[in-house]
Design a protein around this motif. Structure first.
Motif, PDB file in Angstrom:
ATOM      1  N   GLU A 205       1.462  -1.475  -0.404  1.00  0.00           N
ATOM      2  CA  GLU A 205      -0.524   0.035   0.047  1.00  0.00           C
ATOM      3  C   GLU A 205       0.602   1.161   0.006  1.00  0.00           C
ATOM      4  O   GLU A 205       2.006   1.614  -0.158  1.00  0.00           O
ATOM      5  N   LEU A 207       0.274   5.638   0.350  1.00  0.00           N
ATOM      6  CA  LEU A 207      -0.641   6.660   1.099  1.00  0.00           C
ATOM      7  C   LEU A 207      -0.526   7.675   1.130  1.00  0.00           C
ATOM      8  O   LEU A 207       1.226   7.688   1.906  1.00  0.00           O
ATOM      9  N   ASN A 230     -14.778  -1.538   6.374  1.00  0.00           N
ATOM     10  CA  ASN A 230     -13.459  -2.357   6.392  1.00  0.00           C
ATOM     11  C   ASN A 230     -13.096  -3.609   6.739  1.00  0.00           C
ATOM     12  O   ASN A 230     -12.727  -4.042   7.518  1.00  0.00           O
ATOM     13  N   GLU A 258      -7.053   2.443  -6.309  1.00  0.00           N
ATOM     14  CA  GLU A 258      -6.696   2.992  -6.619  1.00  0.00           C
ATOM     15  C   GLU A 258      -7.707   4.741  -6.571  1.00  0.00           C
ATOM     16  O   GLU A 258      -8.105   4.688  -7.121  1.00  0.00           O
ATOM     17  N   LEU A 259      -7.253   4.974  -5.345  1.00  0.00           N
ATOM     18  CA  LEU A 259      -7.773   6.561  -4.931  1.00  0.00           C
ATOM     19  C   LEU A 259      -7.525   7.730  -5.351  1.00  0.00           C
ATOM     20  O   LEU A 259      -6.113   7.744  -4.221  1.00  0.00           O
ATOM     21  N   SER A 264      -9.427   9.552  -2.024  1.00  0.00           N
ATOM     22  CA  SER A 264      -8.644   8.495  -0.954  1.00  0.00           C
ATOM     23  C   SER A 264      -8.899   8.703   0.315  1.00  0.00           C
ATOM     24  O   SER A 264      -8.791   7.793   1.229  1.00  0.00           O
ATOM     25  N   GLN A 266     -11.467   7.869   1.609  1.00  0.00           N
ATOM     26  CA  GLN A 266     -12.424   6.768   1.620  1.00  0.00           C
ATOM     27  C   GLN A 266     -11.860   5.439   2.113  1.00  0.00           C
ATOM     28  O   GLN A 266     -12.148   4.242   1.405  1.00  0.00           O
ATOM     29  N   SER A 267     -10.257   4.717   2.264  1.00  0.00           N
ATOM     30  CA  SER A 267      -9.517   4.217   2.013  1.00  0.00           C
ATOM     31  C   SER A 267      -9.799   3.080   3.168  1.00  0.00           C
ATOM     32  O   SER A 267      -8.864   2.268   2.775  1.00  0.00           O
ATOM     33  N   HIS A 290      -5.766  14.182   1.941  1.00  0.00           N
ATOM     34  CA  HIS A 290      -5.594  13.083   1.260  1.00  0.00           C
ATOM     35  C   HIS A 290      -5.526  13.224  -0.313  1.00  0.00           C
ATOM     36  O   HIS A 290      -6.692  14.338  -0.656  1.00  0.00           O
ATOM     37  N   TYR A 293      -4.483   7.086  -2.274  1.00  0.00           N
ATOM     38  CA  TYR A 293      -4.276   5.483  -1.340  1.00  0.00           C
ATOM     39  C   TYR A 293      -3.998   4.940  -2.690  1.00  0.00           C
ATOM     40  O   TYR A 293      -5.332   4.567  -3.737  1.00  0.00           O
ATOM     41  N   LYS A 294      -2.840   3.631  -2.909  1.00  0.00           N
ATOM     42  CA  LYS A 294      -3.005   3.021  -3.838  1.00  0.00           C
ATOM     43  C   LYS A 294      -2.599   1.208  -3.296  1.00  0.00           C
ATOM     44  O   LYS A 294      -2.144   1.478  -1.988  1.00  0.00           O
ATOM     45  N   ARG A 295      -3.968   0.628  -3.664  1.00  0.00           N
ATOM     46  CA  ARG A 295      -3.557  -0.873  -2.795  1.00  0.00           C
ATOM     47  C   ARG A 295      -3.202  -1.279  -4.242  1.00  0.00           C
ATOM     48  O   ARG A 295      -3.725  -1.734  -5.169  1.00  0.00           O
TER      49      ARG A 295
END
Length: 905
Positions: A205, A207, A230, A258-259, A264, A266-267, A290, A293-295
Motif C-alpha cells: 500500500e 498513502l 473495512n 487506486e483512490l 483517497s 475513503q481508503s 488526503h 491511496y493505492k493498494r
C-alpha cells in the motif's frame, strides 16, 4: 515495452575504501558520502581532488538500521540497534569531527544549552538523542526545511528543526517534537517527507497526505476520516481460534484499488493529528488532506507474500523555482521555493511516478525488463538496479515543472515536450551483484556483493502479512562480512555531454522522417531543461553552456516539426522562437530535397514563416531568401502570397518576381481585391505608374477600402517600433487622399489600428513634426466625427478639432492641403453635443478684430446664453450684424424689444 537507446549516461567509477562491509549508506550534501558498518559511520569526500578520501569517522550506539542526511541543517539522522532495542539519534556539526577520538557532546532533544558551553559546542560534534515511546522503523528528512519525520508502528512523529540561540554570535541546531500523526490500519515500511507532504508505504500500500498549515480551512486538528466498512477491521473481531482455523484453509486478500484526491480519504486508513509542541504559536500543521491511496493485489499462487510483489523505493522528489537555492546552509531552507513535487514507488517489475502538488496525476509507468531491487529518482533520470544491471530511464518531471513555472508554455511563444510522452531507457549497464543504490549531486553510489544473503532485508510472518494489522518489520542480522563486496561511486556524465550524444544518435533517424527523431531530441531537450531547473547542482560556467545547448535543442526540434508532416507541426513556431534563430537562419536550414530532387515544404515550416512574417519582425530578408519564401508559399499556401508580400521583412523582394507569382494566382475563392492592391503596390516599386493606375481603377473605392482592411500593411508598417507609411500610402496621399482617409477610418472601425497610431501615421506621412497637425489628419478627424464614435472618443475629437480650428484662425495659418470637407459639411460648434464651456479658455488667443474671430466668440457666448454680452460686442465691433443676430438667436418677443432698446440707447 520501453524503448532502449544504447547511450552512455555513466562515466568513471571509483571504489570507496571502506574498512568494513557497508550496511547502510547515503549522500551527505554536495561533498560527502556516509557509510555505516558495524557500530561506526565513515564519511568520505566526493568532491574535487579528494574524491573517495576519508574525511572523518565516528562511533554509533549500535548497528545502524536506517540512515538519512538533511542538507538543511547539515545533520545525519540514524536509527540504531543495541541489545534488541532501537534508538533515534541525530549527528550535528559532524564536519568538526577531525579524528575518531575527538570529544563528542551528547544531549537530549530540547535540552537547553547554557551560554558558558558555547565554545565547546562550536568546535565539536554533537549527538542529539530523541527518545520515542515506540520503536522507530524508518525516517525521512524534509529537503526544504530540514524537519525529521519518524515512522513507528501506528504513528509518525515529526521533529521540527530549530536553532537554539546561545548568544548574539552563536546558535546551535536542535529539534522539537511538534506533531504526532496517528495512522491506523497501515504499518510504514518506508516514508518520505517534504514541506508538509507525507508519503508512507507498506508492502502493498501507498498513502500520500498533505499536512495543511492554514488554521482557517480544512478539517480540525482532531480530524476523524469518514468511517468505512473495512474488511480488515471486520477480521479483527474473529477469535484467535477461528482465525487460526481459517488461516489453514485460505488467505484473506483485498482487491487492488487506486483512490485519487478526496476519494483517497475513503481508503479506511485513519489519519489524525496530535500537536505536541510546547507553544501554540509554533504549530505548523492543523489539518490533513488526503491525496492518494493505492493498494496492490498480492500474488496468491503461494501462501507467502513473495518478494515479487513487495513495494520498494518510495520517494518524494521536489523541484524548486529556478535559481532559488543558495549556498548558505542556514538560509537554504528559507530560500527554496517549491515548484512541483513528484512521488515514485515501485514493484519489482513496474514503477509508478505521480505528480502530487496542484493535482494528483499518474505521469509515467515504468516496465522493467527484469526484476528490480531498488530505484532512485532524480530530476533527470530514474536509476534502477537489478541483480546484475544498472538501468537508466528518462523522466518527465521537468516537463511538468516547466508548465507550472511558465504560463507561456504550450502557446505560440514557448513549447515543451508533453508529460504524456513515452519514457525510454537510455542505458542498461552490466553490473554484477548489485545490492543497493543511492544518488546525490552527479554521483550514483552502488553496493555490490556476490552473496545475495549479505544485505539486510525485511522479514514478516508468511500469511498474516497480507493483513495490515499483521505486518511487522524485522531486520535480518547480516552474517560475518565476507570478501567479494565493493562500494562504488559512479559519476554521471555532464548533461551537456549526454545531450550531444543524444543529438548525434538522433541523426540516424533524420533521413527516415520518423517520430523516433522527435522522441530522442525531446528527451535531450528535457535533459537540458531539467539541469537548468536544478540550479544548485550547476558548476561555475556550466549554466551558460546549458543555455546554449537548450537553444540548440529548440532549433533541432523546430527542424523536426517543420520537416515532418505530423499533427504537431505547429510546434515548429515556438521551438524556433526559443532557439533564438533568425528567420534567415531557419530558411537556410530548410533545404530538404526529396529523393527525386524536388522540394516539398511541410506545413510546420510554412506555419512558422507565416506567423513570423505576420508579427512584423525587424528582420529584413535578403532578395534571395525573400524569393525563396515567395516560391514556398506559391507551392504550399498560394492564398497567403498577398499577405506575405506585405510583410516588412519582405522589403527586399524583387517586385518583378513578386508580380510574376501574383499573376499566376487563381483569385477564385478568395479576395481578388487584395491581389489587385498588392499588384498596385508592386507596380509602384517597379516604377510602372500606368499599371499602378490601371490596377487601382479596376475596383470601386469602397471595395478598395475593404482590401486595405484585409491587409493594413499595404498602407502602414512598423519597423523597430516606428510607424512607416508604405510607398502606396505616399502615392495615395498625392493622388487619392479621400481613399486614404476612408481606408484609415475603416481600419479604426475594425480595430486594425489605434487612434494614436492613426495620428502618428498621418504626421509621418505628411512629414510634419510631432506638434504640427497636417490637414489630412484633420480630414480624418472630421471623417470620424461624421462617422459617429462613442461619447468618450467624441468629446476628445471635439477638443482636437476645435483646438486646431482656433489655432489656424489665431495664426492665420491656412491648411497645407485642400480640405476634403467644406464648412457646409460640418457645423461643429453649433452642434448640441459639444461642451462649449470646456473650450472657452482656449479662445483667448483668438482676436475679435477679425470676422472669423468675432463670429466664434459671439457664437460661443450665445451657446452659454450670454446674450447681453454678445449684443454689446456686436454693437462695438459690427453693428450691422445686430438685427440678423437677433432674428436668428433671439426669437422671443421680449428679447427683440430688448435688442431694439439697446440699439436706440
Amino acid at each position: 515495452m520501453v524503448q532502449l537507446y544504447n547511450l552512455h549516461p555513466f562515466g568513471s567509477q571509483q571504489v570507496v575504501p571502506c574498512k568494513l562491509e557497508p550496511e547502510r549508506f547515503c549522500g551527505g550534501g554536495r561533498d560527502a558520502l556516509f557509510v555505516a558498518a558495524g557500530c561506526k559511520v565513515e564519511a568520505f569526500a566526493v568532491a574535487g581532488q579528494e574524491l573517495c578520501q576519508p574525511r572523518c569517522a565516528f562511533s554509533t550506539l549500535g548497528r545502524v538500521l536506517c540512515l538519512a542526511y538533511s542538507e538543511a541543517g547539515d545533520y545525519l539522522a540514524a536509527i540504531e540497534e543495541k541489545n534488541k532495542a532501537t534508538f533515534l539519534r541525530a549527528y550535528v556539526n559532524w564536519r568538526s569531527k577531525r579524528t575518531e577520538n575527538c570529544r563528542v557532546c551528547i544531549r537530549m532533544v530540547g535540552h537547553k544549552v547554557e551560554a558558558p558551553f558555547s565554545d565547546t559546542f562550536r568546535d565539536q560534534m554533537s549527538i542529539i538523542e530523541m527518545p520515542l515511546s515506540e520503536a522507530p522503523l524508518c525516517i525521512s528528512c524534509c529537503p526544504v526545511k530540514g524537519d525529521l519525520l519518524v515512522g513507528c508502528t501506528n504513528k509518525l512523529v515529526l521533529f521540527s528543526l530549530k536553532y537554539q540561540i546561545i548568544s548574539e554570535e552563536f546558535s546551535i541546531l536542535d529539534f522539537e517534537r511538534s506533531l504526532i500523526i496517528h495512522i491506523d490500519n497501515i504499518v510504514p515500511v518506508e516514508i518520505s517527507f517534504c514541506v508538509g507532504y507525507v508519503a508512507l508505504m507498506s508492502d502493498l500500500e501507498v498513502l500520500i497526505v498533505k499536512l495543511e498549515s492554514d488554521p482557517k480551512t480544512g478539517e480540525s486538528v482532531n480530524y476523524q476520516p469518514l468511517k468505512i466498512n473495512n474488511p480488515l477491521k471486520r477480521t479483527e473481531g474473529i477469535s484467535n481460534e477461528t482465525l487460526q482455523l481459517d488461516s489453514d484453509d485460505f488467505v484473506i486478500c483485498q482487491k487492488p484499488v487506486e483512490l485519487l484526491g478526496e476519494k483517497s480519504s475513503q481508503s479506511g486508513v485513519s489519519v489524525t493529528l496530535e500537536s505536541t509542541g510546547l507553544d501554540d504559536k509554533t504549530i505548523k500543521y492543523y489539518h490533513v488532506q488526503h491525496l492518494l491511496y493505492k493498494r496492490f493485489a498480492p500474488d496468491i499462487s503461494s501462501l507467502v507474500l513473495s518478494d515479487d510483489i513487495k513495494l520498494h523505493s518510495l520517494q518524494l522528489l521536489p523541484i524548486y523555482q529556478t535559481g532559488s537555492p543558495t549556498s548558505d546552509r542556514k538560509k537554504l531552507s528559507q530560500e527554496k521555493e517549491l515548484l512541483s513535487l513528484f512521488c515514485f514507488f515501485s514493484l519489482p517489475h513496474v514503477g509508478y511516478l505521480y505528480m502530487v502538488v496542484k493535482s494528483v496525476e499518474l505521469m509515467s509507468v515504468y516496465q522493467y525488463p527484469e526484476k528490480s531491487q531498488q530505484a532512485v529518482l532524480t530530476p533527470q533520470f530514474l536509476h534502477v538496479i537489478t541483480s546484475n544491471n544498472l538501468q537508466c530511464f528518462t523522466v518527465r518531471c521537468s516537463a511538468a515543472a516547466a508548465r507550472e513555472e511558465d504560463p507561456y508554455v504550450d502557446t505560440t511563444l514557448k513549447a515543451c515536450p508533453p508529460v504524456s510522452m513515452d519514457v525510454c531507457a537510455l542505458r542498461i549497464q552490466l553490473f554484477i551483484g548489485l545490492k543497493a543504490i543511492c544518488h546525490f549531486k552527479n554521483h550514483i553510489i552502488l553496493l555490490t556483493k556476490a552473496d545475495p544473503e549479505a544485505i539486510p532485508e525485511r522479514r514478516e510472518p508468511p500469511k498474516r502479512l497480507l493483513s495490515r494489522k499483521g505486518t511487522n518489520v524485522k531486520f535480518k542480522t547480516p552474517p560475518v562480512a565476507e570478501a567479494g563486496w565493493n562500494l562504488y561511486i559512479v559519476d554521471t556524465i555532464s548533461p551537456v555531454q549526454l545531450y550531444k550524444e543524444m543529438v548525434d544518435y538522433s541523426n540516424t533517424y533524420k533521413t527516415a522522417k520518423t517520430q523516433s527523431c522527435i522522441h530522442l531530441l525531446s528527451e535531450a531537450h528535457l535533459l537540458v531543461r531539467a539541469a537548468l531547473m536544478d540550479a544548485s547542482q550547476l558548476e561555475p560556467g556550466e549554466k551558460a553552456e546549458l543555455l546554449e545547448a537548450f537553444k540548440e535543442s529548440c532549433g533541432h526540434l523546430g527542424d523536426c516539426y517543420s520537416r515532418l508532416d505530423t499533427q504537431y507541426s505547429h510546434l515548429a513556431l515556438p521551438y524556433y522562437k526559443m532557439s533564438g534563430l533568425s528567420m534567415a537562419e531557419v530558411l537556410t536550414r530548410a533545404d530538404w530535397p526529396l529523393e527525386d530532387g524536388s522540394q516539398k515544404y511541410e506545413r510546420g515550416l510554412i506555419f512558422y514563416i507565416n506567423h513570423s512574417l505576420d508579427e512584423n519582425l525587424d528582420e529584413e530578408l535578403s532578395e534571395e531568401l525573400a524569393a525563396k519564401v515567395v516560391q514556398m508559399f506559391h507551392m504550399a499556401e498560394p492564398k497567403q502570397l498577398p499577405h506575405i508580400l506585405c510583410s516588412p521583412s519582405m522589403k527586399n523582394i524583387n517586385p518583378v518576381t513578386a508580380m510574376n507569382y501574383l499573376s499566376k494566382l487563381d483569385t477564385s475563392g478568395f479576395s481578388s481585391i487584395l491581389v489587385t492592391l498588392t499588384k498596385a503596390a508592386m507596380a509602384l516599386k517597379m516604377g510602372d505608374l500606368d499599371r499602378h493606375r490601371n490596377e487601382m481603377k479596376s475596383h470601386p473605392e469602397m471595395k478598395l477600402v475593404c482590401g486595405f482592411i484585409l491587409e493594413p500593411r499595404l498602407l502602414i508598417q512598423q519597423r523597430r517600433g516606428q510607424i512607416i507609411p508604405t510607398e502606396l500610402a505616399v502615392q495615395l496621399k498625392d493622388t487619392q487622399p479621400g481613399l486614404l482617409v476612408a481606408s484609415v477610418l475603416g481600419l479604426q472601425k475594425n480595430n486594425k489600428i489605434g487612434i494614436e497610431e492613426a495620428d502618428s501615421f498621418f504626421k509621418v506621412l505628411c512629414g510634419k513634426e510631432k506638434d504640427t497637425i497636417p490637414q489630412l489628419l484633420v480630414d480624418l478627424w472630421e471623417a470620424q466625427l461624421v462617422a459617429g464614435l462613442p461619447d468618450v472618443v467624441l468629446q476628445e475629437l471635439f477638443f482636437k478639432l476645435t483646438s486646431q480650428y482656433i489655432w489656424r484662425l489665431s495664426k492665420m495659418q491656412p491648411p497645407d492641403t485642400i480640405p476634403l470637407r467644406t464648412s457646409e459639411d460640418l457645423s461643429l460648434i453649433c452642434g448640441p453635443s459639444f461642451d462649449i464651456a470646456s473650450i472657452i479658455p482656449f479662445l483667448e488667443p483668438l482676436s475679435e478684430d477679425t470676422i472669423a474671430g468675432l463670429s466664434v466668440h459671439v457664437l460661443c457666448r450665445t451657446r452659454l446664453k450670454e446674450y447681453e454680452q454678445c449684443i454689446d460686442t456686436l454693437l462695438e465691433r459690427c453693428p450691422e450684424a445686430i438685427i440678423p443676430y437677433a432674428n436668428h438667436e433671439l426669437k422671443e418677443e421680449n428679447r427683440i424689444d430688448f435688442v431694439v432698446e439697446k440699439t436706440a440707447a
